[in-house]
Design a protein around this motif. Structure first.
Motif, PDB file in Angstrom:
ATOM      1  N   UNK A  66       0.812  -1.209   0.000  1.00 48.99           N
ATOM      2  CA  UNK A  66       0.000   0.000   0.000  1.00 48.99           C
ATOM      3  C   UNK A  66       0.845   1.258   0.000  1.00 48.99           C
ATOM      4  N   UNK A  67       1.914   1.241   0.796  1.00 50.55           N
ATOM      5  CA  UNK A  67       2.820   2.390   0.844  1.00 50.55           C
ATOM      6  C   UNK A  67       3.504   2.571  -0.508  1.00 50.55           C
ATOM      7  N   UNK A  68       3.923   1.465  -1.123  1.00 48.92           N
ATOM      8  CA  UNK A  68       4.583   1.540  -2.428  1.00 48.92           C
ATOM      9  C   UNK A  68       3.651   2.141  -3.476  1.00 48.92           C
ATOM     10  N   UNK A  69       2.391   1.743  -3.478  1.00 47.51           N
ATOM     11  CA  UNK A  69       1.425   2.296  -4.434  1.00 47.51           C
ATOM     12  C   UNK A  69       1.211   3.787  -4.184  1.00 47.51           C
ATOM     13  N   UNK A 102       9.777   1.266   1.022  1.00 50.35           N
ATOM     14  CA  UNK A 102       8.531   0.489   0.957  1.00 50.35           C
ATOM     15  C   UNK A 102       8.820  -0.966   0.640  1.00 50.35           C
ATOM     16  N   UNK A 103       9.797  -1.212  -0.239  1.00 51.98           N
ATOM     17  CA  UNK A 103      10.155  -2.598  -0.580  1.00 51.98           C
ATOM     18  C   UNK A 103      10.716  -3.331   0.633  1.00 51.98           C
ATOM     19  N   UNK A 104      11.464  -2.619   1.454  1.00 49.61           N
ATOM     20  CA  UNK A 104      12.077  -3.242   2.624  1.00 49.61           C
ATOM     21  C   UNK A 104      11.126  -3.321   3.812  1.00 49.61           C
ATOM     22  N   UNK A 105       9.946  -2.732   3.685  1.00 54.38           N
ATOM     23  CA  UNK A 105       9.007  -2.734   4.805  1.00 54.38           C
ATOM     24  C   UNK A 105       9.366  -1.740   5.876  1.00 54.38           C
ATOM     25  N   UNK A 106      10.165  -0.741   5.537  1.00 52.08           N
ATOM     26  CA  UNK A 106      10.588   0.274   6.489  1.00 52.08           C
ATOM     27  C   UNK A 106       9.735   1.533   6.338  1.00 52.08           C
ATOM     28  N   UNK A 107       9.833   2.403   7.333  1.00 50.55           N
ATOM     29  CA  UNK A 107       9.110   3.671   7.266  1.00 50.55           C
ATOM     30  C   UNK A 107       9.755   4.561   6.204  1.00 50.55           C
ATOM     31  N   UNK A 108       8.931   5.154   5.369  1.00 48.46           N
ATOM     32  CA  UNK A 108       9.428   6.054   4.336  1.00 48.46           C
ATOM     33  C   UNK A 108       9.846   7.366   4.988  1.00 48.46           C
ATOM     34  N   UNK A 148      10.266  11.060   5.902  1.00 49.41           N
ATOM     35  CA  UNK A 148       9.364  12.196   5.752  1.00 49.41           C
ATOM     36  C   UNK A 148       9.871  13.164   4.686  1.00 49.41           C
ATOM     37  N   UNK A 149      11.191  13.334   4.624  1.00 52.48           N
ATOM     38  CA  UNK A 149      11.767  14.264   3.643  1.00 52.48           C
ATOM     39  C   UNK A 149      11.440  13.849   2.211  1.00 52.48           C
ATOM     40  N   UNK A 150      11.390  12.542   1.957  1.00 54.04           N
ATOM     41  CA  UNK A 150      11.061  12.065   0.610  1.00 54.04           C
ATOM     42  C   UNK A 150       9.618  12.395   0.255  1.00 54.04           C
ATOM     43  N   UNK A 151       8.708  12.127   1.175  1.00 58.10           N
ATOM     44  CA  UNK A 151       7.300  12.411   0.931  1.00 58.10           C
ATOM     45  C   UNK A 151       7.053  13.912   0.773  1.00 58.10           C
TER      46      UNK A 151
END
Length: 252
Positions: free
Chosen positions: A142-145, A219-225, A227-230
């Motif tokens: 879901x995060x990846x999408x 997202x692929x690693x299941x880690x928190x994305x 904030x700076x990227x978002x």
């Protein structure tokens, strides 16, 4: 005077016409989809068997996030602006301005067709990676999408800025290519960011290309994305959309 409203049939015909135009442009269709897939295939054989920790291979941690970002960036920064510049230069948008089919309809149809190419490109890359090289889907699907959607919004907003300021189709392609390679180089497209220096690498990670790669990798690693990227992707989408709305010209 009778007011004519544009119905769903007219929208469908315009989208179908845009699709035919894109399909006829062989280079414009193959390059943004074919080149990332070629890069994926060239790197997947070795990367698929290289463990990088946390149960991930280099294919999942590095190659796939990079390839998916490349697909989005090439279509958003190069393909879509060049088509709009052609329509402006040839007077198509000006002629539409006096018909019930407004120039805005062309813009919407072009974005719809371009997004279809994004779906095809990302689906093809993921399909090849999973079926041919055993890649695993993102742990946070879901995060990846969500990151993909935000990346599309950011790249297409920048592409609209290119379409707004480019006076000719060739200049649109040139500006798009410069942005693509500049953002890509700073975002790790040519072998990672380790050799760029700390300051340059940090700048590259907050630009939309690097932010997309970093967010997809998390997202692929299941880690928190991060904030700076978002924030980077969201701010790029908002500022790019605002700038293009102020600068875009339907006529030369």
């Amino acid at each position: 005077m009778t007011e004519h409203r544009v119905g769903p049939r007219a929208w469908a015909m315009l989208i179908r016409s845009e699709l035919k135009m894109v399909v006829r442009d062989t280079a414009g269709l193959i390059v943004p989809i074919g080149m990332p897939i070629l890069i994926l295939i060239m790197n997947a054989a070795g990367a698929g068997g290289e463990e990088v920790g946390a149960g991930l291979t280099a294919l999942e941690a590095f190659v796939l996030p990079l390839v998916l970002t490349m697909v989005i960036a090439m279509l958003g920064l190069i393909n879509m602006p060049s088509f709009l510049a052609i329509y402006r230069k040839t007077g198509i948008l000006r002629r539409l301005a006096v018909t019930p089919a407004s120039p805005l309809m062309v813009l919407v149809a072009q974005v719809v067709v371009s997004l279809a190419q994004v779906l095809i490109g990302t689906a093809a890359a993921l399909g090849i990676a999973v079926l041919a090289f055993g890649a695993q889907p993102p742990r946070n699907l879901g995060v990846a999408l969500g990151v993909l959607a935000l990346s599309v919004a950011a790249m297409y907003a920048l592409g609209m800025v290119v379409a707004s300021v480019a006076p000719t189709p060739n200049s649109a392609i040139a500006i798009g290519l410069v942005l693509f390679f500049a953002f890509g180089a700073l975002g790790g497209m040519f072998g990672g960011t380790a050799g760029l220096g700390d300051t340059v690498a940090q700048i590259g990670q907050v630009l939309p290309f690097g932010a997309s790669v970093q967010a997809l990798a998390a997202a692929w690693a299941g880690q928190a994305v991060a904030t700076s990227s978002l924030v980077s992707l969201a701010v790029t989408a908002v500022l790019g959309t605002t700038a293009s709305a102020l600068l875009f010209r339907w006529d030369r």
